[in-house]
Enzyme design. Structure first.
Site, mmCIF file in Angstrom:
data_model
loop_
_atom_site.group_PDB
_atom_site.id
_atom_site.type_symbol
_atom_site.label_atom_id
_atom_site.label_comp_id
_atom_site.label_asym_id
_atom_site.label_seq_id
_atom_site.Cartn_x
_atom_site.Cartn_y
_atom_site.Cartn_z
ATOM 1 N N GLY A 31 -31.893 -7.493 -2.643
ATOM 2 C CA GLY A 31 -32.501 -8.776 -2.942
ATOM 3 C C GLY A 31 -32.583 -9.846 -2.007
ATOM 4 O O GLY A 31 -32.522 -10.446 -0.827
ATOM 5 N N LEU A 33 -34.675 -12.164 -1.219
ATOM 6 C CA LEU A 33 -35.828 -11.135 -0.422
ATOM 7 C C LEU A 33 -36.220 -12.552 -0.226
ATOM 8 O O LEU A 33 -36.486 -14.357 -0.796
ATOM 9 C CB LEU A 33 -36.912 -11.119 -1.936
ATOM 10 C CG LEU A 33 -36.595 -9.493 -2.237
ATOM 11 C CD1 LEU A 33 -37.640 -9.110 -3.478
ATOM 12 C CD2 LEU A 33 -35.693 -8.731 -1.321
ATOM 13 N N HIS A 37 -38.695 -9.512 3.794
ATOM 14 C CA HIS A 37 -38.776 -8.877 3.132
ATOM 15 C C HIS A 37 -40.002 -8.364 2.972
ATOM 16 O O HIS A 37 -40.781 -7.677 1.789
ATOM 17 C CB HIS A 37 -38.648 -8.563 1.208
ATOM 18 C CG HIS A 37 -36.788 -9.001 1.902
ATOM 19 N ND1 HIS A 37 -35.646 -10.110 1.967
ATOM 20 C CD2 HIS A 37 -36.138 -7.789 2.440
ATOM 21 C CE1 HIS A 37 -34.606 -9.918 2.213
ATOM 22 N NE2 HIS A 37 -34.382 -8.579 2.360
ATOM 23 N N GLY A 149 -36.769 -3.513 8.572
ATOM 24 C CA GLY A 149 -37.190 -4.741 9.912
ATOM 25 C C GLY A 149 -36.014 -4.384 10.980
ATOM 26 O O GLY A 149 -34.839 -4.025 11.132
ATOM 27 N N GLU A 150 -36.915 -4.950 12.133
ATOM 28 C CA GLU A 150 -36.377 -4.305 12.849
ATOM 29 C C GLU A 150 -35.313 -5.811 13.860
ATOM 30 O O GLU A 150 -34.629 -5.428 14.482
ATOM 31 C CB GLU A 150 -37.714 -5.066 14.775
ATOM 32 C CG GLU A 150 -38.562 -3.231 14.245
ATOM 33 C CD GLU A 150 -39.381 -3.928 15.376
ATOM 34 O OE1 GLU A 150 -39.031 -4.874 16.210
ATOM 35 O OE2 GLU A 150 -40.251 -2.573 15.849
ATOM 36 N N VAL A 178 -39.638 -11.825 11.551
ATOM 37 C CA VAL A 178 -40.247 -12.859 10.780
ATOM 38 C C VAL A 178 -38.530 -13.739 10.773
ATOM 39 O O VAL A 178 -37.737 -13.491 11.007
ATOM 40 C CB VAL A 178 -40.723 -12.229 9.605
ATOM 41 C CG1 VAL A 178 -41.084 -13.583 8.680
ATOM 42 C CG2 VAL A 178 -41.001 -10.689 9.143
ATOM 43 N N SER A 187 -32.904 -14.355 7.473
ATOM 44 C CA SER A 187 -32.089 -13.606 7.093
ATOM 45 C C SER A 187 -31.656 -14.062 5.468
ATOM 46 O O SER A 187 -31.598 -15.481 5.358
ATOM 47 C CB SER A 187 -30.934 -13.624 7.704
ATOM 48 O OG SER A 187 -29.834 -13.351 7.399
ATOM 49 N N ARG A 189 -29.013 -14.498 5.089
ATOM 50 C CA ARG A 189 -27.344 -15.613 5.600
ATOM 51 C C ARG A 189 -27.689 -16.482 5.700
ATOM 52 O O ARG A 189 -26.936 -16.835 6.284
ATOM 53 C CB ARG A 189 -26.821 -14.785 6.575
ATOM 54 C CG ARG A 189 -26.061 -13.513 6.214
ATOM 55 C CD ARG A 189 -25.853 -12.751 7.131
ATOM 56 N NE ARG A 189 -24.640 -11.101 6.679
ATOM 57 C CZ ARG A 189 -23.965 -10.877 7.440
ATOM 58 N NH1 ARG A 189 -23.094 -11.793 8.627
ATOM 59 N NH2 ARG A 189 -22.901 -10.127 6.791
#
Ligand code: PAF
Length: 294
Positions: A31, A33, A37, A149-150, A178, A187, A189
């Site tokens: 979540g 997002l 995402h 995601g990378e 992204v 992120s 965070r």
């Protein structure tokens, strides 16, 4: 968009879709997002008829000193974003649905070696928690594709290995990181950064890009590149967990078989731990024969 709250219901819905020969793509999330995402979701839509997004803040991947309760939960905004993307199915299980016998009694999945380096060193048990929940979700959903995601490159490598080792019939699709305009990788965070920290944070990507460009231009003293980058980040106020140049496929030391290089970093600004990475490919094996011998 249908919102499904329990595993049994999800199985029934997906069995019905598979009977109609529909392809299923799965995007697991915790979540909160963001655009990163949504990139996964867009890619999933391009691959399959049915896209399942899960939102589950997995307690198994938080250690005792990481605050599970503080993890941002933004379900109603997340729902709107997914609705706008035209997602078919959102799976929001409860903890008791996922761990009916309690999370303490849960069988766990360990991907050896690769889970105990880099972020695994600083966050013991984290990747065991990730591997366990990803296995459960893959077994439940049986997707044709699962997207990751990378940005979480070590996580991606661990998931690729577990899917290979445990013979899951799911193709893992990696989606590029992204970034904000100033280069900071998106992120969940980033919301924890204060104004000064947010201003400083793009230095992580600048440092990675500088290192990548130097290698691409033929600079092959990796130890010097690593120590220069570490010094630059520490001097600017980051607390560094690691800055390292590794083989992108094995996350081990670079050697003469290396075809792709990954440069990975984890650094803290105040209370916030940020990770990022870049990759570059090695064009000629012979060139690497020379480098590896040095
Ligand atoms: O990357 C994440 O958000 C989580 O680690 C994942 C893959 C959803 C597992 O909880």
């Amino acid at each position: 968009m249908q919102i499904i709250y329990n595993s049994a219901h999800l199985r029934t819905v997906l069995n019905e879709e598979r009977r109609k020969d529909r392809l299923v793509a799965f995007v697991p999330t915790m979540g909160n997002l963001h655009e990163g995402h949504l990139e996964l979701v867009k890619r999933a839509k391009s691959l399959a008829d049915i896209v399942v997004v899960s939102i589950f803040v997995n307690p198994l991947q938080f250690s005792t000193d990481e605050d599970l309760d503080k993890y941002p939960r933004t379900l109603s905004t997340d729902k709107s974003l997914l609705f706008s993307e035209g997602i078919n199915t959102l799976f929001v299980p409860s903890e008791t649905d996922i761990f009916p016998d309690g999370r303490e009694n849960q069988t766990t999945v360990v991907v050896p070696e690769i889970s105990s380096i880099l972020c695994g060193k600083d966050r013991p048990g984290h990747f065991e928690g990730v591997a366990t929940i990803v296995c459960k979700l893959l077994n439940l959903i049986c997707p044709d594709y699962a997207l990751f995601g990378e940005k979480d490159y070590q996580q991606l490598s661990i998931i690729r290995k577990l899917v290979h080792d445990l013979e899951f019939d799911t193709k893992i699709v990696a989606v590029g990181t992204v970034r904000d305009e100033d280069g900071l990788a998106l992120s969940s965070r980033n919301v924890y950064l204060n104004a000064d920290e947010r201003k400083l944070a793009p230095l992580i990507f600048d440092t990675l890009a500088h290192c990548r460009d130097a290698i691409a231009c033929g600079f092959d003293n990796f130890l010097e590149l690593e120590s220069h980058a570490r010094f630059k980040l520490i001097e600017s106020g980051f607390l560094l967990d690691y800055f390292t140049i590794l083989d992108a496929h094995t996350l081990a030391e670079i050697n003469e078989d290396t075809t792709e290089i990954s440069i990975l970093v984890a650094a803290r600004l105040g209370e916030t731990r940020l990770i990022d990475n870049v990759r570059l490919s090695v064009n000629t094996a012979t060139e690497w024969g020379i480098l590896a011998a040095q």
